[in-house]
Write a protein that holds these residues in place. Sequence first.
Motif, short mmCIF file in Angstrom:
data_model
loop_
_atom_site.label_atom_id
_atom_site.label_comp_id
_atom_site.label_asym_id
_atom_site.label_seq_id
_atom_site.Cartn_x
_atom_site.Cartn_y
_atom_site.Cartn_z
N ILE A 78 13.00 -3.55 1.45
CA ILE A 78 11.23 -4.20 1.64
C ILE A 78 10.65 -3.36 0.38
O ILE A 78 10.80 -2.07 0.65
CB ILE A 78 10.83 -4.00 2.80
CG1 ILE A 78 11.50 -4.96 3.94
CG2 ILE A 78 9.30 -4.37 2.81
CD1 ILE A 78 11.04 -5.27 5.22
N ILE A 79 10.31 -4.07 -0.45
CA ILE A 79 9.57 -3.25 -1.56
C ILE A 79 8.09 -3.67 -2.07
O ILE A 79 8.01 -4.91 -1.66
CB ILE A 79 10.60 -3.57 -2.94
CG1 ILE A 79 12.07 -2.95 -2.60
CG2 ILE A 79 9.90 -3.00 -4.03
CD1 ILE A 79 13.12 -3.48 -3.56
N ARG A 80 7.35 -2.75 -2.32
CA ARG A 80 6.07 -2.99 -2.70
C ARG A 80 5.78 -2.31 -4.21
O ARG A 80 5.67 -1.04 -4.10
CB ARG A 80 4.92 -2.72 -1.88
CG ARG A 80 3.55 -3.49 -2.16
CD ARG A 80 2.95 -3.02 -3.48
NE ARG A 80 2.99 -1.49 -3.46
CZ ARG A 80 1.77 -0.89 -2.78
NH1 ARG A 80 1.01 -1.36 -2.11
NH2 ARG A 80 1.87 0.51 -2.75
N TRP A 122 8.92 0.32 7.31
CA TRP A 122 8.68 -0.50 6.19
C TRP A 122 7.21 -0.99 5.81
O TRP A 122 6.84 -1.28 4.60
CB TRP A 122 9.37 -1.86 6.45
CG TRP A 122 8.93 -2.71 7.67
CD1 TRP A 122 9.10 -2.59 8.89
CD2 TRP A 122 8.03 -3.80 7.67
NE1 TRP A 122 8.21 -3.48 9.62
CE2 TRP A 122 7.51 -4.25 8.83
CE3 TRP A 122 7.28 -4.20 6.49
CZ2 TRP A 122 6.70 -5.26 9.04
CZ3 TRP A 122 6.29 -5.32 6.72
CH2 TRP A 122 6.05 -5.75 7.67
N SER A 123 6.21 -1.02 6.80
CA SER A 123 5.07 -1.54 6.59
C SER A 123 4.07 -0.39 6.17
O SER A 123 2.89 -0.57 5.51
CB SER A 123 4.18 -1.93 7.81
OG SER A 123 4.21 -1.02 8.83
N SER A 131 4.45 3.13 -5.70
CA SER A 131 5.34 2.05 -5.28
C SER A 131 6.14 2.57 -3.97
O SER A 131 6.41 3.66 -3.74
CB SER A 131 6.63 1.96 -6.45
OG SER A 131 5.68 1.41 -7.28
N PHE A 132 6.61 1.92 -3.14
CA PHE A 132 7.07 1.81 -1.85
C PHE A 132 8.34 0.91 -1.77
O PHE A 132 8.48 -0.08 -1.77
CB PHE A 132 6.20 1.58 -0.77
CG PHE A 132 6.45 2.08 0.48
CD1 PHE A 132 6.23 3.58 1.10
CD2 PHE A 132 7.45 1.55 1.34
CE1 PHE A 132 6.59 4.01 2.35
CE2 PHE A 132 7.65 1.81 2.59
CZ PHE A 132 7.19 2.97 3.01
N ILE A 133 9.57 1.72 -1.25
CA ILE A 133 10.69 1.02 -0.72
C ILE A 133 11.17 1.65 0.64
O ILE A 133 11.43 2.81 0.90
CB ILE A 133 11.93 1.30 -1.80
CG1 ILE A 133 11.60 0.92 -3.38
CG2 ILE A 133 13.12 0.95 -1.27
CD1 ILE A 133 12.43 1.21 -4.47
N ALA A 134 11.31 0.68 1.24
CA ALA A 134 12.20 1.00 2.72
C ALA A 134 13.38 0.05 2.66
O ALA A 134 13.62 -1.00 2.24
CB ALA A 134 11.20 0.51 3.97
N PHE A 135 14.48 1.10 3.33
CA PHE A 135 15.88 0.26 3.15
C PHE A 135 16.57 0.60 4.38
O PHE A 135 16.18 1.47 5.29
CB PHE A 135 16.74 0.69 1.97
CG PHE A 135 16.94 2.38 1.95
CD1 PHE A 135 17.77 2.75 2.36
CD2 PHE A 135 15.88 2.98 1.38
CE1 PHE A 135 18.11 4.11 2.50
CE2 PHE A 135 16.03 4.52 1.23
CZ PHE A 135 17.35 4.95 2.00
#
Length: 291
Positions: free
Chosen positions: A41-43, A79-80, A88-92
């Motif tokens: 999940i990426i922003r 993730w949120s 920038s933010f990445i959850a995996f």
Amino acid sequence: MNNLVKNTLNLGLDEIENFNFPVDEPFMLKINNDGVIYDFIIRFSSGNKNLICCASGAHARNQKTSKGELIKPPYFDRWSWYKYFDESFIAFSDPIFYYNDEITLGWCVGDKNQWYLEVISQIISKLAKNQKIINDNILFFSSSGGGFVSVGLATLLRNSKCLINNSQFSVFNYYKKHRDNLFKILKKEFNGLSESEISNIISYRLDLIELFKREKYMPDITYYVNVCSEADIDNHCIPFVNEILELQYFKNNLTVCFYHEDKDKPHNALETTKTLRILKNFIKSELYNVE
């Protein structure tokens, strides 16, 4: 957990660097690498060249939604949290949860053919290049098993940084039930070899000291640990510190921050508000920041 964000992209590994990703809105990315699905999940931020990456740790397999439906993988931690950051933010997630219904923690160890942590490092590297983010401005963060993954990724992506909370450093020092569930899968993958035989083959995936030796490199680590958690102090903190003192790649690049938080489950991570404050202070002092 596939409905956490509206938009899902399915790409191959070789498509990432030149893809036109959306910015300033979250999306899910699925990468199929030789039959293994990697979920993110990426922003991406349009105005910030820092990147925060959040690894996943242990997940129960009996959790249900408010509608009573069993929550299925992929599983993401925090993730949120993209909404708390300009970066920038990445959850995996860890692909191992697709294997069976028993595994609760996989440390991104992978299977016989793929070391999941290595593939994730390649994906994150390509995503960062896509956004013109250099490794010096990448921060890996998580707790417990996710902390183990974060240190591993910071090792493979040199010059990146990691901030961890009540982390493991060796799979063998964590609870036996988690290790046994992992090795049930690995024994099938490695054609029935014993736990000892498998461990010798993939020691660098199971123990961070062995990974440092393999890579001839140890990353900058900021490690928060709760002194009220005896298991973390006795089984992880003290053994890790003792081992790195003998490691030639230790260059005063470990900062240990002890804190006191007396609660029913002292291994659990710091509460969100405290963690966010720590992260934001770290980002301000250690990553690139535009005035």
